[in-house]
Write a protein that holds these residues in place. Structure first.
Motif, PDB file in Angstrom:
ATOM      1  N   GLU A 193     -20.785 -25.671  16.755  1.00  0.00           N
ATOM      2  CA  GLU A 193     -21.411 -25.549  15.441  1.00  0.00           C
ATOM      3  C   GLU A 193     -20.385 -25.189  14.369  1.00  0.00           C
ATOM      4  O   GLU A 193     -20.383 -25.756  13.270  1.00  0.00           O
ATOM      5  CB  GLU A 193     -22.511 -24.486  15.485  1.00  0.00           C
ATOM      6  CG  GLU A 193     -23.291 -24.373  14.173  1.00  0.00           C
ATOM      7  CD  GLU A 193     -24.382 -23.315  14.233  1.00  0.00           C
ATOM      8  OE1 GLU A 193     -24.907 -22.968  13.147  1.00  0.00           O
ATOM      9  OE2 GLU A 193     -24.713 -22.842  15.344  1.00  0.00           O
ATOM     10  N   ARG A 197     -19.223 -27.480  11.122  1.00  0.00           N
ATOM     11  CA  ARG A 197     -19.328 -26.934   9.760  1.00  0.00           C
ATOM     12  C   ARG A 197     -17.977 -26.991   9.043  1.00  0.00           C
ATOM     13  O   ARG A 197     -17.892 -27.364   7.872  1.00  0.00           O
ATOM     14  CB  ARG A 197     -19.858 -25.501   9.823  1.00  0.00           C
ATOM     15  CG  ARG A 197     -20.238 -24.950   8.462  1.00  0.00           C
ATOM     16  CD  ARG A 197     -21.099 -23.712   8.561  1.00  0.00           C
ATOM     17  NE  ARG A 197     -20.382 -22.588   9.135  1.00  0.00           N
ATOM     18  CZ  ARG A 197     -20.658 -22.043  10.322  1.00  0.00           C
ATOM     19  NH1 ARG A 197     -21.639 -22.535  11.066  1.00  0.00           N
ATOM     20  NH2 ARG A 197     -19.970 -21.017  10.780  1.00  0.00           N
ATOM     21  N   GLU A 200     -17.048 -30.587   8.150  1.00  0.00           N
ATOM     22  CA  GLU A 200     -17.748 -31.012   6.940  1.00  0.00           C
ATOM     23  C   GLU A 200     -17.061 -30.463   5.697  1.00  0.00           C
ATOM     24  O   GLU A 200     -16.857 -31.182   4.716  1.00  0.00           O
ATOM     25  CB  GLU A 200     -19.204 -30.531   6.988  1.00  0.00           C
ATOM     26  CG  GLU A 200     -20.016 -30.933   5.771  1.00  0.00           C
ATOM     27  CD  GLU A 200     -21.444 -30.432   5.829  1.00  0.00           C
ATOM     28  OE1 GLU A 200     -22.162 -30.583   4.820  1.00  0.00           O
ATOM     29  OE2 GLU A 200     -21.859 -29.900   6.875  1.00  0.00           O
ATOM     30  N   GLU A 201     -16.689 -29.192   5.751  1.00  0.00           N
ATOM     31  CA  GLU A 201     -16.002 -28.579   4.615  1.00  0.00           C
ATOM     32  C   GLU A 201     -14.665 -29.262   4.350  1.00  0.00           C
ATOM     33  O   GLU A 201     -14.305 -29.535   3.199  1.00  0.00           O
ATOM     34  CB  GLU A 201     -15.779 -27.092   4.923  1.00  0.00           C
ATOM     35  CG  GLU A 201     -15.155 -26.311   3.777  1.00  0.00           C
ATOM     36  CD  GLU A 201     -15.000 -24.841   4.114  1.00  0.00           C
ATOM     37  OE1 GLU A 201     -14.054 -24.226   3.589  1.00  0.00           O
ATOM     38  OE2 GLU A 201     -15.809 -24.313   4.896  1.00  0.00           O
TER      39      GLU A 201
END
Length: 571
Positions: A193, A197, A200-201
């Motif tokens: 996870e 995340r 994506e950033e």
């Protein structure tokens, strides 16, 4: 680093930096990691820039690009990433450091990383470093020596980075992901996870830094012919920076920069998708993005060569914003700058309706009300409230069209100074438009309500925010629907004490989830990947049916390209 004598320490460090690229040592990555931390926490400290860190980093990147065997040895695969990051950190704020970096020949190795000669993570830090160098006047020309290639690469990366990161990382199984990418993303913390995340950033950062680099050239009116290609301008509409990089220029920021150039204005005025995006963002609840979009539209209207190309589309949108406290006067002046010239035009265009409405609202009506007695003003306000109440009753009884008529009469009667009353009437009429399925009219009325409430109340009108979010959702404009919904939720929560008692409404949570999924940077990449996988499965089934043999061979063949992509250099 532990040497107490500062002179001796600096001499040893200078010697170390000079010898570092010439040696092959498994401890190199530890040294680079330590320098990376120092550069990240103390980017304005002149010690290492003066000791020759830029020359050292440039040589290490070149070594990684030229010597693949060295890159695969020990943990050297991390070194080009750390080296480019160190260059970017030290050149971020100080033009003098940037000049030293350029004199140390860092530009060419950074371009090598930008080409994707290693992987996408090195492209990220290369974009960051080149963007900082291009943003300083003293070093811009050194970057501009490779202008065409850099701008072309940055444009391609901005348009494709989401697909690249998804295909090479996010879309892969945990066991298929390159180990050193995982370590760079999570700093050893691990967890699927967290990796997703951070990926994506980073994808958003890649896009934002690519846009910043392009923006450095656009602001100096360089490479405009390349930047203003229709396909790229349309791609810009999808690049909004998300909620991770609020200070990024994003796509709308670059469009605004282009609107300040003659070539840019002419190109943008001819692209329907960009004009539609500018109009949508000009009514955004995100003030920073809203002002960039409004400024871009005003630049188009001030230029005589583009004014009459766009005014039919732009005038009705800006007419909703003329009572906005911060930008209303600038919009008013620009819209009405040639009103008397076109007033008697034989062609009955949309712009005439919008301009006439603005003229009546902000000029004629202001004059009339200034000459009206106080008693008559009060009577009109009372009558407007009565009409509003009648409209409410019509709405409750299901007579929606009759309710619209009552609200319209109330708006025409209500004095301009009764801002709170007008906010409610506009918002109520917007609700009627929503029920009737007229999203554009609902957006127009809610925007007028929000413009009136700006600067006059503690927070934007909540019902108008929610109704406009619904209207944008009805039109499929996910970004603006999401922003309105988030501002609506924030306005409901209020103070810390109120947050403890209030809960976010379920309908708002559902809207946020829907629009977050729609605006997810990897949404298109995931859909494309699914479509490709589905097509591969169909080919497998067809092959099995036609040839009556095991489909494993075909599976291997169809996945060969993807497997080849995974054979990237790894530690």
């Amino acid at each position: 680093m532990s040497e107490t004598d500062p002179y001796l320490r600096r001499a040893k460090m200078a010697h170390c930096l000079k010898k570092l690229p010439l040696r092959d040592d498994q401890e190199h990555v530890l040294a680079l990691s330590g320098l990376w931390k120092i550069a990240l926490t103390k980017p304005n400290d002149p010690e290492f820039p003066h000791l020759g860190i830029f020359k050292c980093m440039a040589k290490l990147i070149q070594k990684g690009l030229r010597n693949k065997a060295w890159l695969l040895n020990y943990q050297n695969i991390y070194i080009p990433y750390y080296a480019a990051h160190i260059i970017g950190s030290y050149t971020m704020n100080k033009p003098k450091f940037a000049e030293k970096a350029v004199k140390s020949n860092v530009v060419v190795p950074l371009i090598g990383l930008l080409r994707g000669n290693i992987t996408w993570v090195e492209q990220r830090v290369s974009l960051r470093a080149l963007g900082h160098l291009a943003s300083h006047e003293a070093t811009f020309e050194a970057v501009a020596e490779y202008e065409e290639e850099i701008v072309g690469l940055a444009m391609n990366i901005a348009s494709t980075c989401a697909y690249e990161v998804y295909d090479k990382f996010v879309g892969l199984e945990e066991s298929e992901r390159i180990e050193y990418h995982r370590n760079l993303l999570t700093r050893g913390l691990g967890g699927l996870e967290l990796e997703n995340r951070k990926a994506e950033e980073w994808a958003i950062q890649i896009q934002c830094w690519a846009l910043h680099l392009i923006d450095c050239f656009a602001r100096r009116e360089r490479s405009l012919g390349l930047i203003c290609k229709e396909k790229f301008l349309e791609d810009l509409c999808e690049m909004w920076g998300g909620l991770v990089n609020p200070t990024s220029p994003s796509g709308i920021g670059l469009v605004r920069t282009l609107c300040h150039t003659k070539v840019g204005r002419r190109s943008i005025a001819d692209v329907e998708k960009v004009m539609e995006n500018l109009c949508n963002v000009s009514r955004s609840s995100d003030e920073r993005r809203q002002y960039m979009a409004i400024d871009g539209l005003l630049q188009l209207l001030k230029d005589s060569s583009t004014r009459y190309k766009v005014i039919d589309r732009v005038a009705p949108v800006l007419a909703d914003l003329v009572e906005q406290s911060k930008v209303g006067q600038a919009i008013l002046r620009t819209l009405l700058q040639d009103y008397h010239k076109v007033k008697y035009c034989e062609l009955k265009l949309k712009r005439m309706e919008a301009l006439t409405e603005v003229w009546d609202l902000k000029v004629e009506r202001v004059k009339r009300e200034s000459l009206t007695s106080e008693e008559e003003i009060r009577e009109r306000e009372i009558l407007a409230r009565v009409l509003k109440q009648e409209g409410n009753e019509k709405f409750k009884s299901g007579e929606i069209e009759e309710a619209v008529k009552k609200y319209t009469e109330a708006i025409d009667l209500c004095p301009l100074r009764a801002k709170k009353e007008r906010v409610v009437i506009y918002s109520n009429r917007a609700q009627c438009h929503l029920v009737l399925g007229d999203a554009d009219a609902a957006i127009s009325d809610t925007t007028r309500a929000l413009s009136l409430s700006s600067g006059h109340v503690a927070c934007p009108h909540r019902k108008s925010l929610w109704r406009r979010s619904q209207a944008y959702d009805m039109k499929g404009v996910a970004k603006e629907s999401l922003v309105d919904c988030l501002v609506f939720i924030k306005s409901r929560l209020g103070t810390t004490r109120q947050r403890e008692r209030l809960k976010i409404p379920y309908y708002a949570v559902r809207m946020v989830n829907k629009q977050m999924n729609a605006t997810w940077i990897f949404a298109s990449a995931k859909a494309k990947s699914k479509k490709r996988s589905s097509k591969d499965e169909e080919e497998v089934e067809e092959f099995k049916g036609n040839n009556q043999i095991d489909a494993i061979a075909l599976r291997r063949r169809t996945n060969r390209k993807k497997e080849g992509e995974l054979q990237i250099l790894s530690a």
